[in-house]
Design a protein around this motif. Structure first.
Motif, PDB file in Angstrom:
ATOM      1  N   LYS A  20      38.847  45.662  27.261  1.00 60.08           N
ATOM      2  CA  LYS A  20      40.031  46.230  27.900  1.00 60.08           C
ATOM      3  C   LYS A  20      41.313  45.506  27.503  1.00 60.08           C
ATOM      4  N   SER A  39      49.380  39.177  36.495  1.00 64.13           N
ATOM      5  CA  SER A  39      48.693  38.900  37.762  1.00 64.13           C
ATOM      6  C   SER A  39      48.871  37.449  38.169  1.00 64.13           C
ATOM      7  N   ARG A  43      42.597  30.404  38.623  1.00 65.94           N
ATOM      8  CA  ARG A  43      41.824  29.653  37.621  1.00 65.94           C
ATOM      9  C   ARG A  43      42.805  28.865  36.749  1.00 65.94           C
ATOM     10  N   ARG A  46      43.801  28.809  30.038  1.00 62.24           N
ATOM     11  CA  ARG A  46      43.071  28.487  28.803  1.00 62.24           C
ATOM     12  C   ARG A  46      44.105  28.037  27.774  1.00 62.24           C
ATOM     13  N   TYR A  55      49.373  34.893  33.108  1.00 64.28           N
ATOM     14  CA  TYR A  55      49.167  34.912  34.563  1.00 64.28           C
ATOM     15  C   TYR A  55      50.282  34.091  35.204  1.00 64.28           C
ATOM     16  N   GLU A  74      46.855  44.201  45.778  1.00 66.72           N
ATOM     17  CA  GLU A  74      45.409  43.984  45.860  1.00 66.72           C
ATOM     18  C   GLU A  74      45.138  42.566  45.402  1.00 66.72           C
ATOM     19  N   TYR A  84      42.283  36.354  42.029  1.00 68.26           N
ATOM     20  CA  TYR A  84      43.194  37.068  41.122  1.00 68.26           C
ATOM     21  C   TYR A  84      43.873  38.158  41.958  1.00 68.26           C
ATOM     22  N   GLY A  85      45.153  38.432  41.700  1.00 69.55           N
ATOM     23  CA  GLY A  85      45.792  39.501  42.464  1.00 69.55           C
ATOM     24  C   GLY A  85      47.054  40.041  41.825  1.00 69.55           C
ATOM     25  N   ASP A 104      45.683  45.107  33.959  1.00 66.22           N
ATOM     26  CA  ASP A 104      44.367  44.798  33.391  1.00 66.22           C
ATOM     27  C   ASP A 104      43.624  44.037  34.482  1.00 66.22           C
ATOM     28  N   ASP A 106      40.123  43.873  37.564  1.00 63.59           N
ATOM     29  CA  ASP A 106      38.695  44.157  37.722  1.00 63.59           C
ATOM     30  C   ASP A 106      38.485  45.460  38.499  1.00 63.59           C
TER      31      ASP A 106
HETATM   32  P1  5GP Z   1      39.984  36.266  32.941  1.00 61.45           P
HETATM   33  O1  5GP Z   1      39.613  35.085  33.780  1.00 61.45           O
HETATM   34  O2  5GP Z   1      38.998  36.513  31.822  1.00 61.45           O
HETATM   35  O3  5GP Z   1      41.426  36.250  32.475  1.00 61.45           O
HETATM   36  O4  5GP Z   1      39.895  37.546  33.877  1.00 61.45           O
HETATM   37  C1  5GP Z   1      38.778  37.788  34.624  1.00 61.45           C
HETATM   38  C2  5GP Z   1      38.815  39.148  35.251  1.00 61.45           C
HETATM   39  O5  5GP Z   1      39.831  39.218  36.253  1.00 61.45           O
HETATM   40  C3  5GP Z   1      39.130  40.269  34.260  1.00 61.45           C
HETATM   41  O6  5GP Z   1      38.213  41.328  34.505  1.00 61.45           O
HETATM   42  C4  5GP Z   1      40.519  40.677  34.658  1.00 61.45           C
HETATM   43  O7  5GP Z   1      40.761  42.032  34.359  1.00 61.45           O
HETATM   44  C5  5GP Z   1      40.505  40.438  36.140  1.00 61.45           C
HETATM   45  N1  5GP Z   1      41.852  40.352  36.713  1.00 61.45           N
HETATM   46  C6  5GP Z   1      42.954  39.859  36.124  1.00 61.45           C
HETATM   47  N2  5GP Z   1      44.013  39.991  36.941  1.00 61.45           N
HETATM   48  C7  5GP Z   1      43.564  40.592  38.061  1.00 61.45           C
HETATM   49  C8  5GP Z   1      44.192  41.017  39.280  1.00 61.45           C
HETATM   50  O8  5GP Z   1      45.380  40.877  39.492  1.00 61.45           O
HETATM   51  N3  5GP Z   1      43.397  41.591  40.207  1.00 61.45           N
HETATM   52  C9  5GP Z   1      42.075  41.797  40.022  1.00 61.45           C
HETATM   53  N4  5GP Z   1      41.408  42.400  40.994  1.00 61.45           N
HETATM   54  N5  5GP Z   1      41.447  41.412  38.890  1.00 61.45           N
HETATM   55  C10 5GP Z   1      42.174  40.825  37.923  1.00 61.45           C
END
Ligand code: 5GP
Length: 199
Positions: A20, A39, A43, A46, A55, A74, A84-85, A104, A106
């Motif tokens: 995605k 978002s 975490r 990286r 982020y 959300e 994450y939000g 992008d 979940d």
């Molecule tokens: P990563 O840690 O790999 O950056 O992201 C992990 C997952 O968290 C990914 O599936 C990503 O799409 C999801 N994610 C990123 N930002 C948000 C958010 O604001 N809200 C939600 N619900 N999921 C998120």
């Protein structure tokens, strides 16, 4: 700013590793009227990730405070202990700029946003060809420990079971084909007044 009916939202959702992020980047390059919704997350960053670009990296205390103040459209604990939000202020910033936010996020978060803005949200679910292929992609990315890889793979199977909640399902067996399908869906959505609900 109160929500305006023409304030559209595009959500790209999928299990982690389904592609995605590549499709999101492609859409952002193709359509200047789209803007990535940054978002908030608890975490750690990286290598190469920047605060405010990839982020808004927050402490758990700051994140929890924002939950209490109702600052999120959300939020989810996507992985054990990691929040994450999507911030309201981020969507408003993009709308104020006369652009369309691309989220992008979940699967659970995507369902929540869609429920809040059913008439103005295009939700795209990116489906991986198989769970085995997803595992292979995640391993080759090299960002996961064995434990976090297994957690992502387990979560993926569960998330795929929700694919029919979304307006558009795109199989990512070939990235260029998936990008083309996403481009068509976005083109149509940007032209339309809003979402036409299925009868
Ligand atoms: P990563 O840690 O790999 O950056 O992201 C992990 C997952 O968290 C990914 O599936 C990503 O799409 C999801 N994610 C990123 N930002 C948000 C958010 O604001 N809200 C939600 N619900 N999921 C998120």
């Amino acid at each position: 700013m109160p929500f305006q009916p023409n304030n559209k939202i595009i959500i790209i959702t999928a299990p982690s590793g389904a592609g995605k992020t590549s499709i999101t980047r492609f859409l952002l390059r193709e359509f200047p009227q789209l803007s990535f919704s940054v978002s908030a997350a608890t975490r750690s960053a990286r290598t190469n990730e920047k605060n405010g670009v990839d982020y808004y990296f927050l402490s758990t205390d700051d994140f929890t405070r924002k939950i209490q103040h109702n600052e999120f459209v959300e939020w989810e604990m996507v992985y054990e202990g990691k929040y994450y939000g999507t911030l309201r202020s981020e969507l408003e910033r993009i709308w104020n700029n006369h652009q369309v936010p691309v989220l992008d996020i979940d699967v659970k978060g995507a369902i929540h946003v869609q429920q809040q803005y059913p008439d103005t949200t295009l939700s795209i679910f990116v489906e991986p060809p198989s769970v085995e292929e997803l595992k292979r992609r995640l391993s080759s990315r090299g960002t996961e420990t064995e434990e976090s890889l297994q957690a992502r793979v387990n979560k993926a199977s569960y998330e795929i079971s929700f694919k029919h909640h979304f307006r558009k399902i795109i199989l990512n067996d070939q990235l260029d084909k998936a990008c083309r399908a996403a481009k068509e869906a976005v083109q149509e959505f940007l032209k339309a007044e809003g979402i036409r609900h299925k009868a």
